[in-house]
Design a protein around this motif. Structure first.
Motif, PDB file in Angstrom:
ATOM      1  N   MET A   1       0.840  -1.275   0.043  1.00 25.39           N
ATOM      2  CA  MET A   1      -0.039   0.096   0.048  1.00 25.39           C
ATOM      3  C   MET A   1       0.836   1.266  -0.058  1.00 25.39           C
ATOM      4  N   ILE A   2       0.730   2.204  -0.956  1.00 26.47           N
ATOM      5  CA  ILE A   2       1.479   3.230  -0.947  1.00 26.47           C
ATOM      6  C   ILE A   2       1.042   4.541  -0.022  1.00 26.47           C
ATOM      7  N   GLN A   3       1.882   5.026   0.775  1.00 26.10           N
ATOM      8  CA  GLN A   3       1.579   6.137   1.551  1.00 26.10           C
ATOM      9  C   GLN A   3       1.300   7.575   0.726  1.00 26.10           C
ATOM     10  N   VAL A   4       0.297   7.932   0.375  1.00 27.51           N
ATOM     11  CA  VAL A   4      -0.020   8.930  -0.525  1.00 27.51           C
ATOM     12  C   VAL A   4       0.231  10.360  -0.078  1.00 27.51           C
ATOM     13  N   GLY A   5       1.042  11.158  -1.131  1.00 30.63           N
ATOM     14  CA  GLY A   5       1.220  12.313  -0.814  1.00 30.63           C
ATOM     15  C   GLY A   5      -0.074  13.517  -1.366  1.00 30.63           C
ATOM     16  N   PRO A   6       0.199  14.886  -1.238  1.00 32.30           N
ATOM     17  CA  PRO A   6      -0.525  15.612  -2.000  1.00 32.30           C
ATOM     18  C   PRO A   6      -0.822  15.632  -3.427  1.00 32.30           C
ATOM     19  N   ASN A   8      -0.720  15.980  -7.420  1.00 39.61           N
ATOM     20  CA  ASN A   8       0.133  16.878  -8.286  1.00 39.61           C
ATOM     21  C   ASN A   8       0.946  17.660  -7.510  1.00 39.61           C
ATOM     22  N   SER A   9       1.577  17.247  -6.448  1.00 41.00           N
ATOM     23  CA  SER A   9       2.651  18.160  -5.935  1.00 41.00           C
ATOM     24  C   SER A   9       4.135  17.293  -6.199  1.00 41.00           C
ATOM     25  N   SER A  10       5.159  17.942  -5.972  1.00 39.43           N
ATOM     26  CA  SER A  10       6.560  17.657  -6.361  1.00 39.43           C
ATOM     27  C   SER A  10       7.091  16.706  -5.156  1.00 39.43           C
ATOM     28  N   GLU A  11       5.932  16.704  -4.080  1.00 36.71           N
ATOM     29  CA  GLU A  11       6.733  15.947  -2.788  1.00 36.71           C
ATOM     30  C   GLU A  11       6.926  14.340  -3.103  1.00 36.71           C
ATOM     31  N   LYS A  12       7.984  14.005  -2.825  1.00 36.93           N
ATOM     32  CA  LYS A  12       8.545  12.709  -3.129  1.00 36.93           C
ATOM     33  C   LYS A  12       8.128  11.531  -2.198  1.00 36.93           C
ATOM     34  N   ILE A  13       7.663  10.331  -2.565  1.00 39.31           N
ATOM     35  CA  ILE A  13       7.386   9.256  -1.576  1.00 39.31           C
ATOM     36  C   ILE A  13       8.744   8.293  -1.935  1.00 39.31           C
ATOM     37  N   ARG A  14       9.539   8.115  -0.960  1.00 42.21           N
ATOM     38  CA  ARG A  14      10.448   7.331  -1.085  1.00 42.21           C
ATOM     39  C   ARG A  14      10.294   5.707  -0.887  1.00 42.21           C
ATOM     40  N   LEU A  15      10.839   5.045  -2.077  1.00 39.59           N
ATOM     41  CA  LEU A  15      10.388   3.678  -1.963  1.00 39.59           C
ATOM     42  C   LEU A  15      11.501   2.901  -1.141  1.00 39.59           C
ATOM     43  N   PRO A  16      11.170   1.615  -0.649  1.00 41.82           N
ATOM     44  CA  PRO A  16      12.459   0.808   0.218  1.00 41.82           C
ATOM     45  C   PRO A  16      13.119   0.543  -0.888  1.00 41.82           C
ATOM     46  N   LYS A  17      14.385   0.540  -0.375  1.00 40.80           N
ATOM     47  CA  LYS A  17      15.692  -0.173  -1.299  1.00 40.80           C
ATOM     48  C   LYS A  17      15.369  -1.475  -1.798  1.00 40.80           C
ATOM     49  N   PRO A  18      15.276  -1.369  -3.253  1.00 38.77           N
ATOM     50  CA  PRO A  18      15.088  -2.515  -3.889  1.00 38.77           C
ATOM     51  C   PRO A  18      15.947  -3.900  -3.510  1.00 38.77           C
ATOM     52  N   ASN A  19      15.507  -5.169  -3.682  1.00 38.36           N
ATOM     53  CA  ASN A  19      16.274  -6.487  -3.306  1.00 38.36           C
ATOM     54  C   ASN A  19      16.991  -7.016  -4.626  1.00 38.36           C
ATOM     55  N   GLY A  20      18.302  -6.966  -4.544  1.00 45.13           N
ATOM     56  CA  GLY A  20      18.939  -7.250  -5.837  1.00 45.13           C
ATOM     57  C   GLY A  20      19.371  -8.566  -5.904  1.00 45.13           C
ATOM     58  N   LEU A  44      -0.942  -4.893  -2.441  1.00 47.07           N
ATOM     59  CA  LEU A  44       0.418  -5.215  -2.398  1.00 47.07           C
ATOM     60  C   LEU A  44       1.403  -4.178  -1.559  1.00 47.07           C
ATOM     61  N   THR A  45       2.353  -4.822  -0.876  1.00 45.62           N
ATOM     62  CA  THR A  45       2.989  -3.856   0.045  1.00 45.62           C
ATOM     63  C   THR A  45       3.689  -2.774  -0.863  1.00 45.62           C
ATOM     64  N   GLN A  46       4.385  -1.584  -0.077  1.00 37.52           N
ATOM     65  CA  GLN A  46       5.178  -0.661  -0.984  1.00 37.52           C
ATOM     66  C   GLN A  46       6.406  -1.341  -1.302  1.00 37.52           C
ATOM     67  N   GLU A  47       7.018  -2.084  -0.361  1.00 39.95           N
ATOM     68  CA  GLU A  47       8.120  -3.018  -0.974  1.00 39.95           C
ATOM     69  C   GLU A  47       7.972  -3.746  -2.209  1.00 39.95           C
ATOM     70  N   GLN A  48       6.833  -4.351  -2.436  1.00 45.34           N
ATOM     71  CA  GLN A  48       6.451  -5.007  -3.516  1.00 45.34           C
ATOM     72  C   GLN A  48       6.548  -4.147  -4.808  1.00 45.34           C
ATOM     73  N   ILE A  49       5.539  -3.121  -4.682  1.00 47.20           N
ATOM     74  CA  ILE A  49       5.301  -1.947  -5.548  1.00 47.20           C
ATOM     75  C   ILE A  49       6.784  -1.492  -6.234  1.00 47.20           C
ATOM     76  N   GLY A  50       7.655  -1.231  -5.132  1.00 48.37           N
ATOM     77  CA  GLY A  50       8.892  -0.601  -5.126  1.00 48.37           C
ATOM     78  C   GLY A  50       9.617  -1.413  -5.974  1.00 48.37           C
ATOM     79  N   GLN A  51       9.761  -2.908  -5.589  1.00 47.68           N
ATOM     80  CA  GLN A  51      10.506  -3.890  -6.348  1.00 47.68           C
ATOM     81  C   GLN A  51      10.142  -3.969  -7.657  1.00 47.68           C
ATOM     82  N   LEU A  52       8.875  -3.891  -8.178  1.00 50.13           N
ATOM     83  CA  LEU A  52       8.309  -4.171  -9.556  1.00 50.13           C
ATOM     84  C   LEU A  52       8.696  -2.975 -10.368  1.00 50.13           C
TER      85      LEU A  52
END
Ligand SMILES: Cc1cc2nc3c(=O)[nH]c(=O)nc-3n(C[C@H](O)[C@H](O)[C@H](O)COP(=O)(O)O)c2cc1C
Length: 205
Positions: A1-6, A8-20, A44-52
């Motif tokens: 699940m993504i933690q939503v920002g405002p 159309n803002s340029s505020e960034k949602i940082r994703l967890p470090k991907p698994n290599g 899906l978790t934020q980790e899974q979304i970030g990984q994809l």
């Protein structure tokens, strides 16, 4: 699940470090990949979304200031823009910083489904990745042939997503049947971004 920002803002949602170094071998992911069209509602978790998204367009190496990515790109022009659509909204992916920007804060998946010839796949999946091309980035270097290069690149990116989905215990479906203009309007895409490919992803029911 993504933690939503405002929206159309340029505020960034940082994703967890991907698994290599996942546990599924490449051969197993290739062997097990099949199109999945019926999804469970499990998010899906934020980790899974970030990984994809990392598999799709993440940066793997930086040489002399040039950022190289998971998928090859003609002339390293990187003409693609990626979006994640989830029940929480729509998000634009930034390879640099491995982060998202919020584009929509409503669940637009049913709307998205109306643009996919009502296939219903996008409405049910907990994640859709949209691949868009900015053709100018590649035609500037290669002329009209660049259009073909962009389509080839979309295939590379898509296959990374499909295989990463398998490695995460998920399934995916390639969707090419959709109305470009309608999709652009639903997401409010910039005019230079052309949607090429939608990939709904989730758990099997
Ligand atoms: C470019 C492309 C576009 C596709 N578009 C759709 C689509 O719009 N809807 C759909 O249900 N499947 C779509 N598919 C999935 C194919 O139907 C599927 O890959 C094929 O039946 C083979 O099955 P498999 O993926 O399980 O091997 C598409 C596949 C590709 C490569």
């Amino acid at each position: 699940m993504i933690q939503v920002g405002p929206e159309n803002s340029s505020e960034k949602i940082r994703l967890p470090k991907p698994n290599g170094q996942g546990k599924t071998s490449l051969e197993e992911a290739i062997r097990r990949r099949r199109t999945l069209r019926v999804f469970s509602e499990k998010e899906l978790t934020q980790e899974q979304i970030g990984q994809l998204l990392w598999a799709a367009g993440g940066i793997t190496e930086t040489i002399d200031g040039a950022h190289f990515r998971t998928a090859p790109s003609a002339g390293a022009t990187y003409p693609m823009e990626l979006y994640a659509i989830t029940p929480q909204g729509a998000f634009h992916y930034f390879s640099k910083g491995h982060a998202l920007e919020t584009v929509k804060t409503q669940d637009i998946r049913s709307l998205l489904s109306t643009a996919t010839k009502r296939q219903g796949l996008a409405a049910k999946a907990p994640l859709c990745i949209l691949i868009c091309a900015v053709f100018e980035r590649v035609t500037q270097k290669f002329g009209d042939r660049g259009i073909m290069y962009a389509h080839i690149e979309a295939g590379h990116i898509a296959q990374n997503i499909h295989l990463q989905a398998v490695a995460l215990g998920l399934g995916s479906v390639p969707v090419g049947a959709f109305e470009d203009q309608k999709l652009k309007e639903i997401l409010g895409l910039p005019p230079e971004q052309e949607p090429l490919y939608i990939i709904p992803i989730g758990y099997a029911q």
